[in-house]
Motif scaffolding. Structure first.
Motif, PDB file in Angstrom:
ATOM      1  N   LEU A 175      50.797   1.771  42.410  1.00 35.91           N
ATOM      2  CA  LEU A 175      51.077   0.842  41.322  1.00 35.91           C
ATOM      3  C   LEU A 175      49.948   0.812  40.301  1.00 35.91           C
ATOM      4  O   LEU A 175      50.181   0.669  39.101  1.00 35.91           O
ATOM      5  N   SER A 176      48.716   0.978  40.753  1.00 40.81           N
ATOM      6  CA  SER A 176      47.560   0.882  39.877  1.00 40.81           C
ATOM      7  C   SER A 176      47.570   1.947  38.790  1.00 40.81           C
ATOM      8  O   SER A 176      47.240   1.683  37.631  1.00 40.81           O
ATOM      9  N   SER A 177      47.952   3.179  39.154  1.00 39.97           N
ATOM     10  CA  SER A 177      47.927   4.280  38.188  1.00 39.97           C
ATOM     11  C   SER A 177      49.309   4.605  37.620  1.00 39.97           C
ATOM     12  O   SER A 177      49.416   5.320  36.629  1.00 39.97           O
ATOM     13  N   GLY A 178      50.355   4.058  38.219  1.00 42.09           N
ATOM     14  CA  GLY A 178      51.699   4.445  37.834  1.00 42.09           C
ATOM     15  C   GLY A 178      52.383   3.548  36.822  1.00 42.09           C
ATOM     16  O   GLY A 178      53.378   3.941  36.216  1.00 42.09           O
ATOM     17  N   ILE A 179      51.861   2.336  36.627  1.00 44.42           N
ATOM     18  CA  ILE A 179      52.553   1.430  35.710  1.00 44.42           C
ATOM     19  C   ILE A 179      51.581   0.885  34.665  1.00 44.42           C
ATOM     20  O   ILE A 179      50.407   0.656  34.950  1.00 44.42           O
ATOM     21  N   ASN A 180      52.085   0.720  33.467  1.00 46.40           N
ATOM     22  CA  ASN A 180      51.314   0.086  32.392  1.00 46.40           C
ATOM     23  C   ASN A 180      52.311  -0.534  31.420  1.00 46.40           C
ATOM     24  O   ASN A 180      53.523  -0.504  31.645  1.00 46.40           O
ATOM     25  N   GLY A 181      51.792  -1.076  30.334  1.00 43.17           N
ATOM     26  CA  GLY A 181      52.660  -1.761  29.388  1.00 43.17           C
ATOM     27  C   GLY A 181      53.722  -0.878  28.762  1.00 43.17           C
ATOM     28  O   GLY A 181      54.740  -1.379  28.272  1.00 43.17           O
ATOM     29  N   ALA A 182      53.516   0.452  28.786  1.00 42.00           N
ATOM     30  CA  ALA A 182      54.490   1.355  28.177  1.00 42.00           C
ATOM     31  C   ALA A 182      55.846   1.293  28.870  1.00 42.00           C
ATOM     32  O   ALA A 182      56.873   1.600  28.251  1.00 42.00           O
ATOM     33  N   ILE A 184      57.830  -6.736  33.844  1.00 45.62           N
ATOM     34  CA  ILE A 184      56.647  -7.547  33.558  1.00 45.62           C
ATOM     35  C   ILE A 184      56.071  -8.167  34.827  1.00 45.62           C
ATOM     36  O   ILE A 184      54.860  -8.416  34.908  1.00 45.62           O
ATOM     37  N   THR A 185      56.912  -8.377  35.818  1.00 46.20           N
ATOM     38  CA  THR A 185      56.421  -8.911  37.095  1.00 46.20           C
ATOM     39  C   THR A 185      55.424  -7.948  37.722  1.00 46.20           C
ATOM     40  O   THR A 185      54.354  -8.358  38.203  1.00 46.20           O
ATOM     41  N   LEU A 186      55.758  -6.657  37.716  1.00 49.12           N
ATOM     42  CA  LEU A 186      54.855  -5.648  38.277  1.00 49.12           C
ATOM     43  C   LEU A 186      53.584  -5.516  37.438  1.00 49.12           C
ATOM     44  O   LEU A 186      52.483  -5.363  37.972  1.00 49.12           O
ATOM     45  N   ILE A 187      53.742  -5.562  36.116  1.00 45.44           N
ATOM     46  CA  ILE A 187      52.580  -5.448  35.231  1.00 45.44           C
ATOM     47  C   ILE A 187      51.642  -6.636  35.398  1.00 45.44           C
ATOM     48  O   ILE A 187      50.415  -6.483  35.457  1.00 45.44           O
ATOM     49  N   PHE A 188      52.205  -7.830  35.494  1.00 46.66           N
ATOM     50  CA  PHE A 188      51.380  -9.028  35.659  1.00 46.66           C
ATOM     51  C   PHE A 188      50.632  -8.986  36.981  1.00 46.66           C
ATOM     52  O   PHE A 188      49.445  -9.354  37.055  1.00 46.66           O
ATOM     53  N   TYR A 189      51.310  -8.514  38.029  1.00 53.99           N
ATOM     54  CA  TYR A 189      50.652  -8.350  39.330  1.00 53.99           C
ATOM     55  C   TYR A 189      49.533  -7.319  39.227  1.00 53.99           C
ATOM     56  O   TYR A 189      48.434  -7.534  39.748  1.00 53.99           O
ATOM     57  N   TYR A 196      49.330  -2.132  26.702  1.00 48.43           N
ATOM     58  CA  TYR A 196      49.522  -3.465  27.279  1.00 48.43           C
ATOM     59  C   TYR A 196      49.918  -4.483  26.204  1.00 48.43           C
ATOM     60  O   TYR A 196      50.426  -5.552  26.528  1.00 48.43           O
ATOM     61  N   TRP A 197      49.716  -4.148  24.942  1.00 48.72           N
ATOM     62  CA  TRP A 197      50.178  -5.021  23.869  1.00 48.72           C
ATOM     63  C   TRP A 197      51.698  -5.071  23.809  1.00 48.72           C
ATOM     64  O   TRP A 197      52.284  -5.976  23.199  1.00 48.72           O
ATOM     65  N   ILE A 198      52.362  -4.103  24.448  1.00 48.21           N
ATOM     66  CA  ILE A 198      53.819  -4.140  24.486  1.00 48.21           C
ATOM     67  C   ILE A 198      54.301  -5.296  25.353  1.00 48.21           C
ATOM     68  O   ILE A 198      55.457  -5.711  25.259  1.00 48.21           O
ATOM     69  N   ASN A 199      53.416  -5.842  26.200  1.00 48.00           N
ATOM     70  CA  ASN A 199      53.756  -7.085  26.910  1.00 48.00           C
ATOM     71  C   ASN A 199      54.220  -8.150  25.918  1.00 48.00           C
ATOM     72  O   ASN A 199      55.141  -8.922  26.200  1.00 48.00           O
ATOM     73  N   PRO A 254      53.588  -4.833  18.006  1.00 41.59           N
ATOM     74  CA  PRO A 254      53.803  -6.238  18.393  1.00 41.59           C
ATOM     75  C   PRO A 254      53.454  -7.233  17.289  1.00 41.59           C
ATOM     76  O   PRO A 254      54.130  -8.260  17.151  1.00 41.59           O
ATOM     77  N   LEU A 255      52.405  -6.950  16.513  1.00 37.76           N
ATOM     78  CA  LEU A 255      52.027  -7.863  15.435  1.00 37.76           C
ATOM     79  C   LEU A 255      53.127  -7.957  14.384  1.00 37.76           C
ATOM     80  O   LEU A 255      53.495  -9.046  13.935  1.00 37.76           O
ATOM     81  N   ALA A 256      53.669  -6.794  13.994  1.00 37.63           N
ATOM     82  CA  ALA A 256      54.743  -6.782  12.992  1.00 37.63           C
ATOM     83  C   ALA A 256      56.026  -7.374  13.552  1.00 37.63           C
ATOM     84  O   ALA A 256      56.726  -8.124  12.861  1.00 37.63           O
TER      85      ALA A 256
END
Length: 351
Positions: free
Chosen positions: A143-150, A196-201, A217-220, A296-298
């Motif tokens: 999970l550490s290397s396999g998931i991110n905000g993308a 998002i549950t996995l990302i937050f964890y 991670y800004w895609i969160n 995300p800003l736009a």
């Protein structure tokens, strides 16, 4: 001249071979900024961004086709990669956001409809190819290397389809079109809540380093910002009656929920970026993923603007009236960094 052409062909070939799957985030960020500018009466800026976006979209499509024909193994390798694979969803989101941009800025129904057909087709192809590929992959990362905000781009692309579907007129049943738009909105919500549950964890319970805390991670925030825009678009259409009218209370609550979530993410992400770059002294250099911070800003600007109209609460307009300048500043800074980066890569050797 021949040397120049040969060098240009070599640069294009190299760019196609090394093309980052998520580069269509440029289209997403530029389209969202243009739409926000247009809705806030910055018409010349909106048109200029549209022209830039059409050019960028054409170049990226050409490079993607070259990559598909000449480097299919690299493309497939990216598709089955847990970290890089989600970037392909930017193709769907970029296509639909560009279609929405064309519809809002120019009012060209026919051209926007063409992008809708392309976007929906790409959504089905990429959505199921990616999830089948990563599900059946023999060796999977932790999970550490396999998931991110993308990964949240799966939700973003789905909501982009919902928005364009709800906006475009067509000759068929209006209820059928809006029902499809609502279904896509709900699928996007499902994907966001699951991922998002996995990302937050991963952020709160696993080790975070300056190298792993990347711009995606800004895609969160961006994923719930576009969910806000999709929900607001459906609410505005529900006001016209039809099948969405019965779902209006549900859409109101769910859309405000996503807007509040996007608002919650913003200060947290700013704090994490300050920790990364000011406290830990991580150098800021151009990378394609920086566009994941502009989008995300736009989109938060546009989503808040349309939510204000959907709920008929004018005080919310103060937020997009300020956020648009931050979004434009981020777009200009990232564009300047990108062109500087490309100028160094594409230096023409002197005769």
């Amino acid at each position: 001249m021949w040397r120049l052409l040969k060098h240009s062909a070599g640069v294009a070939n190299h760019a196609a071979a090394e093309l980052f799957p998520g580069y269509f985030a440029v289209i997403m960020a530029t389209g969202a900024t243009s739409i926000a500018s247009y809705l806030l009466e910055l018409r010349l800026m909106a048109i200029a961004l549209l022209m830039a976006n059409l050019l960028a979209y054409g170049i990226l499509c050409l490079l993607t086709l070259i990559r598909l024909v000449r480097y299919p193994k690299r493309l497939v390798g990216d598709m089955i990669d847990h970290a890089r694979g989600p970037g392909f969803f930017t193709i769907v989101a970029g296509t639909c956001i560009l279609g929405t941009q064309l519809y809002i800025v120019t009012g060209n129904d026919a051209l926007a409809a063409m992008f809708w057909w392309i976007g929906v087709t790409l959504w089905f192809v990429i959505m199921y190819l990616f999830f089948i590929a990563v599900t059946t992959r023999a060796e999977k990362p932790n999970l550490s290397s396999g998931i991110n905000g993308a990964w949240l781009l799966a939700a973003v692309s789905t909501h982009s389809v919902s928005i364009l579907t709800a906006l475009l007129p067509w000759s068929g049943s209006t209820d059928l079109r809006l029902f499809f738009a609502m279904c896509m909105f709900l699928i996007g919500c499902m994907l966001y809540l699951a991922i998002i549950t996995l990302i937050f964890y991963r952020l709160t319970f696993l080790k975070v380093t300056v190298e792993s805390l990347t711009p995606p991670y800004w895609i969160n925030m961006g994923a719930v910002a576009i969910a806000t825009l999709a929900g607001s678009t459906l609410i505005l259409r529900a006001n016209e009656g039809g099948i969405l009218a019965d779902f209006q209370p549900f859409l109101l609550g769910f859309t405000v929920f996503f807007w509040a979530t996007a608002s919650w993410w913003f200060p947290l992400l700013v704090g994490l970026m300050l920790w990364r770059h000011l406290i830990r002294r991580h150098r800021i250099v151009y990378e394609p993923q920086l566009w994941s911070m502009v989008f995300p800003l736009a989109m938060y600007t546009t989503g808040t603007l349309r939510l204000s109209a959907a709920l008929n609460i004018p005080f919310l307009m103060r937020i997009p009236e300020l956020m648009i300048w931050l979004a434009l500043l981020a777009w200009i800074a990232t564009s300047a960094s990108m062109f500087h980066h490309f100028s160094r890569l594409a230096r023409i050797p002197r005769a």
